[in-house]
Design a protein around this motif. Structure first.
Motif, PDB file in Angstrom:
ATOM      1  N   ILE A   1      -0.130  11.796  -6.749  1.00 45.50           N
ATOM      2  CA  ILE A   1       0.866  11.630  -8.140  1.00 45.50           C
ATOM      3  C   ILE A   1      -0.010  10.764  -8.919  1.00 45.50           C
ATOM      4  O   ILE A   1      -0.023   9.748  -8.710  1.00 45.50           O
ATOM      5  N   GLY A   2      -0.585  11.048  -9.900  1.00 43.22           N
ATOM      6  CA  GLY A   2      -1.454  10.489 -10.644  1.00 43.22           C
ATOM      7  C   GLY A   2      -2.487   9.851  -9.631  1.00 43.22           C
ATOM      8  O   GLY A   2      -3.227  10.511  -8.932  1.00 43.22           O
ATOM      9  N   ALA A   3      -2.955   8.605  -9.671  1.00 46.06           N
ATOM     10  CA  ALA A   3      -3.734   7.938  -8.937  1.00 46.06           C
ATOM     11  C   ALA A   3      -3.198   7.570  -7.550  1.00 46.06           C
ATOM     12  O   ALA A   3      -3.734   7.133  -6.591  1.00 46.06           O
TER      13      ALA A   3
ATOM     14  N   ALA B   1       0.688  -1.135   0.051  1.00 49.75           N
ATOM     15  CA  ALA B   1      -0.042  -0.130  -0.083  1.00 49.75           C
ATOM     16  C   ALA B   1       0.785   1.225  -0.075  1.00 49.75           C
ATOM     17  O   ALA B   1       0.498   2.298  -0.513  1.00 49.75           O
ATOM     18  N   VAL B   2       1.885   1.276   0.521  1.00 50.76           N
ATOM     19  CA  VAL B   2       3.058   2.336   0.550  1.00 50.76           C
ATOM     20  C   VAL B   2       4.477   2.008   0.538  1.00 50.76           C
ATOM     21  O   VAL B   2       4.697   0.793   1.073  1.00 50.76           O
TER      22      VAL B   2
ATOM     23  N   MET C   1      -1.225   5.747   2.462  1.00 51.48           N
ATOM     24  CA  MET C   1      -1.509   4.223   2.163  1.00 51.48           C
ATOM     25  C   MET C   1      -3.235   4.418   1.578  1.00 51.48           C
ATOM     26  O   MET C   1      -3.758   3.279   1.368  1.00 51.48           O
ATOM     27  N   GLY C   2      -3.824   5.421   1.879  1.00 47.44           N
ATOM     28  CA  GLY C   2      -5.204   5.632   1.561  1.00 47.44           C
ATOM     29  C   GLY C   2      -6.066   5.086   2.842  1.00 47.44           C
ATOM     30  O   GLY C   2      -7.318   4.964   2.569  1.00 47.44           O
ATOM     31  N   GLN C   3      -5.498   5.012   3.965  1.00 45.85           N
ATOM     32  CA  GLN C   3      -6.414   5.025   5.229  1.00 45.85           C
ATOM     33  C   GLN C   3      -7.063   6.019   5.771  1.00 45.85           C
ATOM     34  O   GLN C   3      -7.798   5.765   6.779  1.00 45.85           O
ATOM     35  N   LYS C   4      -6.414   7.088   5.639  1.00 44.17           N
ATOM     36  CA  LYS C   4      -7.059   8.433   6.245  1.00 44.17           C
ATOM     37  C   LYS C   4      -7.528   9.336   4.954  1.00 44.17           C
ATOM     38  O   LYS C   4      -6.924   9.511   3.869  1.00 44.17           O
TER      39      LYS C   4
ATOM     40  N   GLY D   1      -1.706   4.212  -8.374  1.00 46.36           N
ATOM     41  CA  GLY D   1      -2.413   4.228  -7.064  1.00 46.36           C
ATOM     42  C   GLY D   1      -1.426   3.635  -5.952  1.00 46.36           C
ATOM     43  O   GLY D   1      -1.979   3.492  -4.824  1.00 46.36           O
ATOM     44  N   GLY D   2      -0.315   3.824  -6.045  1.00 44.10           N
ATOM     45  CA  GLY D   2       0.618   3.590  -5.020  1.00 44.10           C
ATOM     46  C   GLY D   2       0.810   4.725  -4.115  1.00 44.10           C
ATOM     47  O   GLY D   2       0.276   5.669  -4.274  1.00 44.10           O
TER      48      GLY D   2
END
Length: 371
Positions: free
Chosen positions: A328-330, A189-190, A362-365, A216-217
């Protein structure tokens, strides 16, 4: 991370098949590029005719540079994060020497043996990763070809392990550039760059990491990952980070300033603190990353410390972000310049800022309502 996995097949077509592990590396970014004043100093020094070429016009090139820093020897790996031009810039005769020295360096032959030598600091070693255990995956990347500050790296590693345990993440550490391939990156995720200094990735590895981010990273950079005086990967410096390091105070190196949390969406905080004092080595940058689309997560007040570099140069920025985030992009990036002093990884607010920044990358927040 299905979007990240989707790019794997296309990426392999675009960058070709990587060399096998154990073979000499020949696909580093500057492998067959002619030498010049913008080359890494290390490349010029390792060429069989390089030192004599430099000495023919500037016999005190390195010693003249180190005099600006008290005459100390260059630390190990430091020649990898300097260019010949960066040494000329601090000389009174540097401007006059630049063109003739560039011409002499460009005339030196680029043999296969020299390509192998200049690429030897890179690797194709794909590490054996532990299998995923169902928890969110965090990769900590620690390949350091430039300046390595072991206390900072070790303290960051300890803090990252504690954060992962507290938040239920599976954390994997590696110092192998070979991990930067589509298949391995897709599970994470990161990717946290722990004080990484010096150009570390081959051309295919660069392409893999760039595609990972754009699809998406997540990236989280700590202190030295944004602190090289010269960059040899423009995308990393100008697009991913969005600002280039210009220096830190030298007299004294460590000073106390107030860190103010400034994320307008409250996506990343410092454990609830709006401001906290911190003794640190404060980085300055050539531009405000906010002007390039970043969101300032934390700033420092320049009125509270002296922004004077080792050569007496001003490092003032005015509005001074010290941590920021952006898309950064997705993908998502977060960077914090806090982290030279090992003690700061145990400072509660700085540690919380790091944990929150990684979680956001990571997209968790997501953004929270304003207070």
């Amino acid at each position: 991370m299905s979007a990240v996995r989707a790019f794997a097949a296309a990426l392999l077509l675009s960058v070709g098949t990587p060399a096998l592990a154990g073979e000499p590396v020949r696909d580093c970014p500057l492998a067959t590029t002619p030498l010049g004043v913008d080359s890494p100093l290390s490349d010029a020094l390792m060429h069989p005719d390089g030192p004599a070429t430099l000495a023919s016009l500037a016999p005190d090139l390195v010693s003249g540079f180190t005099r600006n820093f008290g005459g100390m020897d260059l630390p190990p790996g430091f020649a990898n994060i300097l260019s010949v031009a960066s040494l000329l810039e601090v000389r009174p005769d540097g401007a006059a020497l630049k063109a003739p020295l560039a011409a002499k360096l460009a005339a030196l032959p680029i043999t296969d043996a020299f390509t192998v030598a200049r690429c030897a600091r890179y690797d194709h070693d794909r590490p054996a990763l532990p299998p995923p255990d169902g928890r969110p995956q965090v990769l900590v990347f620690e390949k350091i070809n430039g300046f390595r500050d072991n206390p900072s790296v070790d303290s960051a590693r300890k803090r990252l392990s504690a954060i992962a345990e507290a938040r239920g993440w599976q954390i994997v550490f590696t110092d192998r550039g070979g991990v930067m391939n589509a298949d391995d990156l897709a599970r994470f995720a990161v990717v946290v760059w722990n004080n990484v200094s010096g150009d570390a990735l081959t051309t295919p590895q660069r392409a893999a990491f760039k595609a990972y981010m754009e699809h998406g990273g997540g990236y989280a950079g700590i202190h030295g990952a944004g602190g090289d005086p010269v960059w040899f990967w423009d995308w990393y410096a100008d697009t991913l980070l969005g600002a280039r390091f210009t220096g830190h105070p030298g007299r004294p190196q460590f000073q106390t300033a107030t860190v103010s949390t400034t994320d307008p969406d409250n996506a990343i905080s410092a454990g609830g603190a709006k401001a906290f004092p911190l003794l640190e080595e404060w980085y300055s940058f050539d531009r405000n990353p906010v002007n390039g689309g970043a969101v300032a997560v934390a700033t420092i007040d320049e009125r509270e410390y002296q922004q004077i570099g080792y050569r007496g140069e001003s490092l003032a920025m005015g509005y001074h972000p010290i941590a920021w985030r952006k898309g950064i992009g997705a993908g998502r990036m977060f960077y914090t310049a806090i982290g030279h002093r090992p003690e700061n990884y145990d400072e509660p607010h700085a540690a919380a800022l790091l944990a929150e920044g990684i979680a956001w990358a990571m997209g968790q927040k997501e953004a929270k309502p304003h207070d």
